[in-house]
Write an enzyme that holds these catalytic residues in place. Structure first.
Site, PDB file in Angstrom:
ATOM      1  N   ARG A 224      43.083  23.321  30.433  1.00 59.43           N
ATOM      2  CA  ARG A 224      43.847  24.575  30.397  1.00 59.43           C
ATOM      3  C   ARG A 224      45.188  24.409  29.695  1.00 59.43           C
ATOM      4  NH1 ARG A 224      42.912  26.247  36.622  1.00 59.43           N
ATOM      5  NH2 ARG A 224      42.605  23.989  36.797  1.00 59.43           N
TER       6      ARG A 224
ATOM      7  N   GLY B 256      41.332  33.405  43.297  1.00 59.14           N
ATOM      8  CA  GLY B 256      41.993  34.703  43.276  1.00 59.14           C
ATOM      9  C   GLY B 256      41.420  35.660  42.246  1.00 59.14           C
TER      10      GLY B 256
ATOM     11  N   ASP C 240      37.653  38.678  33.072  1.00 60.80           N
ATOM     12  CA  ASP C 240      38.846  38.958  32.275  1.00 60.80           C
ATOM     13  C   ASP C 240      38.427  39.109  30.815  1.00 60.80           C
ATOM     14  OD1 ASP C 240      38.628  36.287  31.206  1.00 60.80           O
ATOM     15  OD2 ASP C 240      39.694  35.560  32.972  1.00 60.80           O
TER      16      ASP C 240
ATOM     17  N   SER D 166      41.652  28.710  42.217  1.00 54.66           N
ATOM     18  CA  SER D 166      42.179  29.252  43.476  1.00 54.66           C
ATOM     19  C   SER D 166      41.243  30.291  44.082  1.00 54.66           C
ATOM     20  CB  SER D 166      43.550  29.886  43.233  1.00 54.66           C
ATOM     21  OG  SER D 166      43.418  31.068  42.461  1.00 54.66           O
TER      22      SER D 166
ATOM     23  N   ARG E 123      49.209  45.333  33.811  1.00 55.61           N
ATOM     24  CA  ARG E 123      50.399  45.675  34.593  1.00 55.61           C
ATOM     25  C   ARG E 123      51.036  46.888  33.907  1.00 55.61           C
ATOM     26  NH1 ARG E 123      52.613  42.443  38.265  1.00 55.61           N
ATOM     27  NH2 ARG E 123      51.563  40.611  37.402  1.00 55.61           N
TER      28      ARG E 123
ATOM     29  N   ASP F 205      49.500  -0.938  45.371  1.00 54.42           N
ATOM     30  CA  ASP F 205      50.555  -0.235  44.627  1.00 54.42           C
ATOM     31  C   ASP F 205      49.998   0.907  43.774  1.00 54.42           C
ATOM     32  OD1 ASP F 205      49.244  -1.615  42.668  1.00 54.42           O
ATOM     33  OD2 ASP F 205      51.023  -2.607  41.842  1.00 54.42           O
TER      34      ASP F 205
ATOM     35  N   LYS G 160      42.602  43.324  33.442  1.00 55.42           N
ATOM     36  CA  LYS G 160      43.795  43.315  34.301  1.00 55.42           C
ATOM     37  C   LYS G 160      45.014  43.774  33.496  1.00 55.42           C
ATOM     38  CE  LYS G 160      42.991  39.007  35.169  1.00 55.42           C
ATOM     39  NZ  LYS G 160      43.049  37.614  35.660  1.00 55.42           N
TER      40      LYS G 160
END
Length: 312
Positions: free
Chosen positions: A93, A224, A167, A222, A193, A34, A191
């Protein structure tokens, strides 16, 4: 002193035991049908200084429960002192509220570890240094930098290198490594935007033209961030880009992403047991963390300074 291992990264536990010229205490950790976890310690630990080795990596919840239940068993078996050796601290995190009505899971995990019976914690490169303050017990956060410095010096010798933070948040970590590399130059991948709906732009702070770039991060999940940063560095003229990380989380298709990227090499320690796929990858290399952890355990057991490990 006794060493005991749960199931998250048995090869690392064996390597730590070898460094200390010890054997692991016999124990059993199994999962019932279980999915409940059961632990049994097969040797007497009464009055012993016990170090429990367990990364809380994937599957994070199972590995965390193994650690908690093992410490509870040790406490009930009258161990004198219990040190939770957590090479990779999962949930790190989630160290702050990122929105309304969200938890601070790293603090909850710290509370659980203390409540289960830990008298102290030994870990490596916490994602956020302030997590040390989440514990109400002594907590040693080792830095993986010395392991990486030795490898970088061996591979690059007197070649000119630039240490790169992938970063803005990792600048302090990168600067620390640069100082250990005879004050190597530093660059930052920023980075941004430019406006809503526009794709992210990679700005490079620093001159990397013709340079061998060494990116430093605490983990690769990941893949990335490192893959995109490597592409930006190559576009700005870097001759080669390698990445050094302490924790090779490598979730999902991360290995394939690294292999398809322009990253020349990903170097990681074995705080998390590498998958067979990662071990066979021509782009990924693993450094042993066992000597650093083993020496820290020896110093704690002998009531010696742990911080002096990094006085160089």
């Amino acid at each position: 002193m006794k060493l005991i291992s749960c199931n998250a990264n048995r090869p690392l536990s064996d390597a730590i035991a070898d460094y200390l010229d010890m054997r692991l205490t016999r124990s059993e950790v199994k999962t019932f049908a279980d999915q409940e976890i059961f632990v049994r310690i097969d040797e007497n630990v009464r009055g012993e200084d016990v170090f429990v080795i367990q990364s809380t990596s994937y599957p994070a919840n199972d590995n965390l429960m193994q650690l908690l239940i093992m410490m509870d068993a040790l406490r009930r078996a009258s161990a004198r002192r219990i040190t939770a050796v957590i090479p990779y601290f999962g949930y790190a995190r989630q160290d702050r509220k990122t929105d309304g009505r969200t938890p601070i899971s790293a603090k909850l995990v710290a509370n659980l570890i203390s409540t289960a019976g830990a008298d102290r914690v030994l870990t490596v490169d916490l994602h956020a240094g302030q997590i040390q303050g989440f514990f109400d017990i002594p907590t040693d956060n080792l830095f993986g930098g010395p392991v990486m410095v030795d490898d970088i010096k061996e591979r690059y010798g007197k070649e000119k290198i630039i240490v790169v933070s992938p970063d803005v948040g990792g600048v302090v970590r990168a600067r620390s490594l640069a100082k250990r590399l005879d004050d190597a130059d530093l660059a930052i991948v920023d980075k941004r935007r430019p406006e809503a709906g526009k794709s992210e732009v990679m700005n490079i702070i620093g001159d990397v033209r013709g340079a061998r770039c060494i990116m430093l991060d605490d983990m690769c999940d990941s893949g990335g961030t490192l893959a995109n940063a490597a592409a930006a560095l190559k576009e700005h003229g870097a001759s080669s880009v390698s990445a050094y990380v302490t924790h090779g989380v490598l979730s999902g298709s991360a290995v394939e992403r690294i292999e398809k990227s322009v990253l020349d090499e990903l170097v990681m320690t074995d705080t998390i047991q590498p998958s067979e796929h990662a071990l066979k990858s021509k782009n990924i290399r693993v450094l042993p963390i066992s000597p650093l952890l083993g020496e820290a355990i020896r110093r704690i057991a002998n009531e010696e300074s742990v911080s002096k490990l990094f006085d160089r």
